[in-house]
Design a protein around this motif. Structure first.
Motif, PDB file in Angstrom:
ATOM      1  N   VAL A 128       0.837  -1.205   0.000  1.00 25.96           N
ATOM      2  CA  VAL A 128       0.000   0.000   0.000  1.00 25.96           C
ATOM      3  C   VAL A 128       0.869   1.250   0.000  1.00 25.96           C
ATOM      4  CG1 VAL A 128      -1.635   1.362   1.370  1.00 25.96           C
ATOM      5  CG2 VAL A 128      -2.011  -1.090   1.076  1.00 25.96           C
ATOM      6  N   LEU A 129       1.878   1.262   0.859  1.00 22.05           N
ATOM      7  CA  LEU A 129       2.779   2.422   0.915  1.00 22.05           C
ATOM      8  C   LEU A 129       3.593   2.552  -0.367  1.00 22.05           C
ATOM      9  CD1 LEU A 129       3.304   4.469   3.283  1.00 22.05           C
ATOM     10  CD2 LEU A 129       1.899   2.487   3.844  1.00 22.05           C
ATOM     11  N   LEU A 130       4.002   1.420  -0.911  1.00 23.87           N
ATOM     12  CA  LEU A 130       4.778   1.449  -2.142  1.00 23.87           C
ATOM     13  C   LEU A 130       3.934   1.993  -3.290  1.00 23.87           C
ATOM     14  CD1 LEU A 130       7.681   0.581  -2.842  1.00 23.87           C
ATOM     15  CD2 LEU A 130       6.736  -1.575  -3.695  1.00 23.87           C
ATOM     16  N   GLY A 131       2.673   1.567  -3.341  1.00 25.03           N
ATOM     17  CA  GLY A 131       1.776   2.079  -4.372  1.00 25.03           C
ATOM     18  C   GLY A 131       1.608   3.581  -4.274  1.00 25.03           C
ATOM     19  N   TYR A 132       1.551   4.085  -3.044  1.00 29.35           N
ATOM     20  CA  TYR A 132       1.417   5.533  -2.876  1.00 29.35           C
ATOM     21  C   TYR A 132       2.672   6.261  -3.352  1.00 29.35           C
ATOM     22  CZ  TYR A 132       1.229  10.078  -0.647  1.00 29.35           C
ATOM     23  OH  TYR A 132       1.260  11.417  -0.423  1.00 29.35           O
ATOM     24  N   MET A 133       3.846   5.688  -3.054  1.00 32.55           N
ATOM     25  CA  MET A 133       5.081   6.340  -3.465  1.00 32.55           C
ATOM     26  C   MET A 133       5.216   6.382  -4.988  1.00 32.55           C
ATOM     27  SD  MET A 133       8.010   5.306  -0.657  1.00 32.55           S
ATOM     28  CE  MET A 133       7.599   3.593  -0.368  1.00 32.55           C
ATOM     29  N   TYR A 134       4.672   5.405  -5.665  1.00 32.27           N
ATOM     30  CA  TYR A 134       4.761   5.361  -7.129  1.00 32.27           C
ATOM     31  C   TYR A 134       3.680   6.200  -7.806  1.00 32.27           C
ATOM     32  CZ  TYR A 134       8.369   1.742  -7.558  1.00 32.27           C
ATOM     33  OH  TYR A 134       9.555   1.055  -7.546  1.00 32.27           O
ATOM     34  N   THR A 135       2.478   6.210  -7.256  1.00 33.68           N
ATOM     35  CA  THR A 135       1.339   6.791  -7.978  1.00 33.68           C
ATOM     36  C   THR A 135       0.723   8.016  -7.311  1.00 33.68           C
ATOM     37  OG1 THR A 135      -0.327   5.456  -6.825  1.00 33.68           O
ATOM     38  CG2 THR A 135       0.764   4.442  -8.717  1.00 33.68           C
ATOM     39  N   GLY A 136       1.045   8.265  -6.038  1.00 27.85           N
ATOM     40  CA  GLY A 136       0.416   9.369  -5.326  1.00 27.85           C
ATOM     41  C   GLY A 136      -0.986   9.043  -4.853  1.00 27.85           C
ATOM     42  N   LYS A 137      -1.399   7.780  -4.927  1.00 27.80           N
ATOM     43  CA  LYS A 137      -2.735   7.358  -4.518  1.00 27.80           C
ATOM     44  C   LYS A 137      -2.638   6.263  -3.464  1.00 27.80           C
ATOM     45  CE  LYS A 137      -4.340   8.101  -9.270  1.00 27.80           C
ATOM     46  NZ  LYS A 137      -4.975   7.456 -10.451  1.00 27.80           N
ATOM     47  N   VAL A 138      -3.539   6.327  -2.493  1.00 28.44           N
ATOM     48  CA  VAL A 138      -3.621   5.283  -1.478  1.00 28.44           C
ATOM     49  C   VAL A 138      -4.789   4.372  -1.821  1.00 28.44           C
ATOM     50  CG1 VAL A 138      -3.948   4.744   0.961  1.00 28.44           C
ATOM     51  CG2 VAL A 138      -2.619   6.753   0.288  1.00 28.44           C
ATOM     52  N   LYS A 139      -4.515   3.113  -2.031  1.00 25.65           N
ATOM     53  CA  LYS A 139      -5.540   2.159  -2.404  1.00 25.65           C
ATOM     54  C   LYS A 139      -6.328   1.708  -1.170  1.00 25.65           C
ATOM     55  CE  LYS A 139      -3.254   0.252  -6.457  1.00 25.65           C
ATOM     56  NZ  LYS A 139      -2.762  -1.000  -7.093  1.00 25.65           N
ATOM     57  N   PRO A 140      -7.521   1.164  -1.386  1.00 23.37           N
ATOM     58  CA  PRO A 140      -8.283   0.603  -0.267  1.00 23.37           C
ATOM     59  C   PRO A 140      -7.494  -0.514   0.409  1.00 23.37           C
ATOM     60  CG  PRO A 140      -9.669   0.806  -2.218  1.00 23.37           C
ATOM     61  CD  PRO A 140      -8.272   1.088  -2.662  1.00 23.37           C
ATOM     62  N   SER A 141      -7.718  -0.678   1.702  1.00 24.20           N
ATOM     63  CA  SER A 141      -7.034  -1.741   2.439  1.00 24.20           C
ATOM     64  C   SER A 141      -7.516  -3.101   1.953  1.00 24.20           C
ATOM     65  CB  SER A 141      -7.309  -1.601   3.939  1.00 24.20           C
ATOM     66  OG  SER A 141      -6.848  -0.359   4.423  1.00 24.20           O
ATOM     67  N   PRO A 142      -6.606  -4.038   1.691  1.00 26.88           N
ATOM     68  CA  PRO A 142      -7.015  -5.383   1.252  1.00 26.88           C
ATOM     69  C   PRO A 142      -7.864  -6.063   2.330  1.00 26.88           C
ATOM     70  CG  PRO A 142      -4.656  -5.034   0.931  1.00 26.88           C
ATOM     71  CD  PRO A 142      -5.140  -3.900   1.764  1.00 26.88           C
ATOM     72  N   GLU A 143      -9.008  -6.589   1.938  1.00 27.00           N
ATOM     73  CA  GLU A 143      -9.930  -7.163   2.914  1.00 27.00           C
ATOM     74  C   GLU A 143      -9.362  -8.387   3.610  1.00 27.00           C
ATOM     75  OE1 GLU A 143     -13.784  -7.916   1.372  1.00 27.00           O
ATOM     76  OE2 GLU A 143     -14.240  -5.798   0.994  1.00 27.00           O
ATOM     77  N   ASP A 144      -8.507  -9.137   2.947  1.00 24.23           N
ATOM     78  CA  ASP A 144      -8.033 -10.382   3.553  1.00 24.23           C
ATOM     79  C   ASP A 144      -7.053 -10.144   4.702  1.00 24.23           C
ATOM     80  OD1 ASP A 144      -6.043  -9.445   1.872  1.00 24.23           O
ATOM     81  OD2 ASP A 144      -5.325 -11.447   1.340  1.00 24.23           O
ATOM     82  N   VAL A 145      -6.604  -8.894   4.876  1.00 19.82           N
ATOM     83  CA  VAL A 145      -5.716  -8.601   6.006  1.00 19.82           C
ATOM     84  C   VAL A 145      -6.256  -7.486   6.902  1.00 19.82           C
ATOM     85  CG1 VAL A 145      -3.595  -9.397   4.896  1.00 19.82           C
ATOM     86  CG2 VAL A 145      -4.348  -7.034   4.561  1.00 19.82           C
ATOM     87  N   SER A 146      -7.358  -6.863   6.520  1.00 20.56           N
ATOM     88  CA  SER A 146      -7.893  -5.750   7.326  1.00 20.56           C
ATOM     89  C   SER A 146      -9.308  -6.036   7.832  1.00 20.56           C
ATOM     90  CB  SER A 146      -7.899  -4.457   6.504  1.00 20.56           C
ATOM     91  OG  SER A 146      -8.723  -4.581   5.366  1.00 20.56           O
ATOM     92  N   THR A 147      -9.746  -7.283   7.718  1.00 17.82           N
ATOM     93  CA  THR A 147     -11.029  -7.701   8.282  1.00 17.82           C
ATOM     94  C   THR A 147     -10.814  -8.999   9.038  1.00 17.82           C
ATOM     95  OG1 THR A 147     -11.663  -8.987   6.323  1.00 17.82           O
ATOM     96  CG2 THR A 147     -12.314  -6.670   6.376  1.00 17.82           C
ATOM     97  N   CYS A 148     -11.854  -9.429   9.782  1.00 17.83           N
ATOM     98  CA  CYS A 148     -11.769 -10.691  10.515  1.00 17.83           C
ATOM     99  C   CYS A 148     -12.723 -11.697   9.886  1.00 17.83           C
ATOM    100  CB  CYS A 148     -12.093 -10.477  11.991  1.00 17.83           C
ATOM    101  SG  CYS A 148     -13.807 -10.000  12.328  1.00 17.83           S
ATOM    102  N   VAL A 149     -12.707 -12.935  10.394  1.00 17.38           N
ATOM    103  CA  VAL A 149     -13.543 -13.994   9.821  1.00 17.38           C
ATOM    104  C   VAL A 149     -14.863 -14.152  10.572  1.00 17.38           C
ATOM    105  CG1 VAL A 149     -11.602 -15.263   8.873  1.00 17.38           C
ATOM    106  CG2 VAL A 149     -12.370 -15.771  11.193  1.00 17.38           C
ATOM    107  N   ASP A 150     -15.158 -13.210  11.459  1.00 16.85           N
ATOM    108  CA  ASP A 150     -16.459 -13.224  12.140  1.00 16.85           C
ATOM    109  C   ASP A 150     -17.485 -12.562  11.211  1.00 16.85           C
ATOM    110  OD1 ASP A 150     -18.674 -13.003  13.731  1.00 16.85           O
ATOM    111  OD2 ASP A 150     -17.602 -12.255  15.485  1.00 16.85           O
ATOM    112  N   GLU A 151     -18.448 -13.349  10.740  1.00 18.25           N
ATOM    113  CA  GLU A 151     -19.411 -12.841   9.767  1.00 18.25           C
ATOM    114  C   GLU A 151     -20.324 -11.763  10.343  1.00 18.25           C
ATOM    115  OE1 GLU A 151     -21.513 -16.167   8.222  1.00 18.25           O
ATOM    116  OE2 GLU A 151     -19.790 -16.984   7.132  1.00 18.25           O
TER     117      GLU A 151
END
Length: 588
Positions: A128-151
């Motif tokens: 995410v940080l690398l993408g910002y350094m290259y493009t100037g944009k912050v992408k949405p947080s990937p769900e598989d690492v920023s959410t839990c498995v509790d439905e």
């Protein structure tokens, strides 16, 4: 160095907004050098094109012109040192000093774990940080690492969401990108008021290391006003932070004398000695201290402490002493199994379940051990595919073990609802068990007594001798007016445990009977409770069904008893079941 402070590092040339998911963009009018005229939209298009082209350097494997690798969590990420050096003062200094480990052939490698003075940055956070350094944009947080498995979780303050934001704040601060620090600090400030207090701890540690005063102050205030135990603060926070919180608590108590509880310094000192002995893996010393101090394992919450901070071997040794209550709740309403679930150590969870720990016990805010595990586990870890010969992810093992235990005990529920809903659910489960045991005694009283004798339910909780089932409108919370809420709660939980144990013994030794009862409780109970209600014809049908059910149960019991006899209860064997069967036959 002025490079990292360039305004261009915070620009995004897009009209889209990702504020709803925590990412962000800056969309502003670009001005000419005179500041009077708006830049033609064509130039914005060109800048977006440039951003897109630079992004291809990261995602297009056919355009891999990287000249260095950054190793994050064992994964090599190709980077272009010229871009990182221009965008980040941190990497400018790193590359300038050539701290990378160069190989004779190939690109220089930089290991992230060696670059960080504190904290940790995962692979996804770095991208995410690398993408910002290259493009100037912050992408949405990937769900598989920023959410839990509790439905049931909305993921606005669960632990994975917090941990990912903490990784981003560490990366932004260490890589010297102040515009991102400001953005991610706002995100963490939003978490502080929503999250469980134990989940505020990693935010507080990050605020301390990154010197984020506003975030630090809010975290300190939240933790100081909480009921987190001092020992937890000392174990999980830097010393000076823990001391600051303790000082704030002392000042708060002094200003409110009525809420101040007397503390016995000698008792606290003895408890700390027991904890230190556990830290040293010296269970023999623990036994000696228990004898000399008059403090019990339960008084010291020693099993809670061991489950949280000690080696699993030590937990097993403490359990082997047989002196601790495995279902004891600490001052925050957490059992030892809840603590083990927070630690996510499978061996400790299995040891506790083997010793009889209840997976259905709930915290004061309605969490079970399995719901705690789910809210701590990322989809990435839970869904990881394990190759043959590799170790299975511990997070997945913990959830699977606890879920199997919950399925084994169908009366246990995993709820993450309000306290009132949990109280209602508890009394509904208690009513279900009361009715089940009562109907079992109604259909085959001697056999039901046998199951109760095996479970020792009559002596442990004093099950009532009535044979009639309870109707749903009975208020189980009606108690003696002199009974305190604490006594009432203890009595009801004791009764619940006794009933659960009785039903478990019935399922173990009389499975066919239990199967018939299960069907009855699910399908026929609502009708059978009101045999006298309805037309004469309806009452006749109900009574007929009632007698059919009674015959089914007795047939099932006969099969169960025959199966037990075939299992080989010889005259030389001795067991509670055999003794109870003999009494049962003599009674008949």
């Amino acid at each position: 160095m002025a490079i990292s402070a360039e305004p261009s590092s915070s620009l995004s040339f897009t009209s889209s907004s990702h504020l709803s998911n925590g990412s962000f963009t800056f969309n502003q009018n670009l001005c000419s050098s005179s500041g009077a005229e708006t830049v033609p939209s064509l130039e914005v298009i060109y800048l977006n094109k440039l951003s897109s082209n630079l992004h291809q350097l990261l995602i297009d494997s056919s355009s891999d012109y990287s000249d260095a690798d950054v190793i994050v969590e064992g994964v090599a990420v190709g980077v272009h040192r010229c871009i990182l050096a221009v965008r980040s003062g941190f990497f400018h200094d790193i590359f300038k000093k050539e701290k990378g480990v160069s190989e004779k052939e190939g690109k220089p490698k930089y290991y992230m774990k060696d670059l960080l003075p504190y904290g940790s940055i995962g692979h996804e956070a770095f991208l995410v940080l690398l993408g910002y350094m290259y493009t100037g944009k912050v992408k949405p947080s990937p769900e598989d690492v920023s959410t839990c498995v509790d439905e049931s979780c909305v993921h606005d303050a669960c632990r994975p969401a917090i941990n990912f934001a903490v990784e981003l704040i560490y990366a932004s601060h260490i890589f010297q990108m102040p515009e991102l620090v400001s953005q991610f600090q706002r995100r963490l400030l939003n978490f502080v008021g929503k999250a469980l207090v134990e989940d505020v701890i990693p935010i507080l540690v990050a605020a301390f290391h990154c010197e984020l005063n506003q975030l630090f102050a809010q975290c300190i205030d939240r933790v100081a006003r909480s009921d987190l135990e001092i020992i937890s603060l000392e174990k999980e926070l830097p010393h000076e932070v823990a001391e600051k919180i303790k000082l704030l608590r002392v000042k708060s108590q002094c200003s409110d004398e009525e809420s101040k509880e007397p503390v016995d310094p000698l008792r606290e000192k003895r408890i700390r000695r027991i904890h230190k002995a556990l830290d040293s893996d010296d269970v023999e010393l623990v036994k000696l201290l228990l004898t000399e101090s008059g403090i019990s394992l339960d008084d010291a919450n020693a099993l809670h402490y061991a489950a949280a901070y000690c080696d699993p071997k030590v937990v097993n040794e403490v359990l082997a002493l047989g002196l601790a209550d495995v279902d004891l709740q600490n001052s925050r309403g957490y059992t030892v199994l809840h603590i083990a679930a927070m630690r996510k150590e499978p061996s400790i969870i299995v040891s506790l379940l083997t010793k009889g720990a209840s997976a259905s016990r709930l915290t004061s805010d309605g969490q079970s051990a399995v719901s705690i595990c789910r809210r701590l586990t990322r989809p990435k870890d839970y869904n990881v595919k394990t190759k043959q010969g590799q170790e299975t992810n511990k997070d997945r093992i913990c959830i699977d073990v606890l879920e199997r235990e919950m399925r084994r005990n169908p009366m246990a529920t995993d709820a993450s609802t309000s306290s009132q809903t949990m109280a209602d659910d508890f009394h509904m489960r208690l009513l279900y068990l009361e009715n089940r045991v009562a109907f079992a005694r109604l259909f085959f009283p001697t056999e039901a007594k046998l199951a109760m004798d095996i479970a020792e339910a009559e002596t442990s909780a004093g099950l009532s001798r009535h044979a009639a089932p309870k109707v749903p409108n009975r208020n189980l919370r009606e108690v003696d007016l002199n009974e305190t809420p604490a006594v009432q709660k203890k009595r009801l939980y004791s009764r619940m445990d006794s009933l659960v144990k009785t039903v478990e013994m019935g399922r173990r030794y009389f499975p066919l009977c239990s199967e018939v009862l299960d069907k009855f409780m699910e399908d026929d109970l609502p009708e059978m409770l009101y045999l006298e209600i309805g037309s004469p014809e309806e009452q006749k049908i109900k009574r007929k069904r009632f007698m059919e059910l009674k015959d089914d149960v007795h047939k099932a019991f006969s099969k169960d008893k025959a199966e037990i006899n075939r299992a080989g209860f010889s005259s030389s064997s001795s067991s509670p079941l055999k003794d109870s069967l003999i009494k049962c036959r003599e009674g008949k």
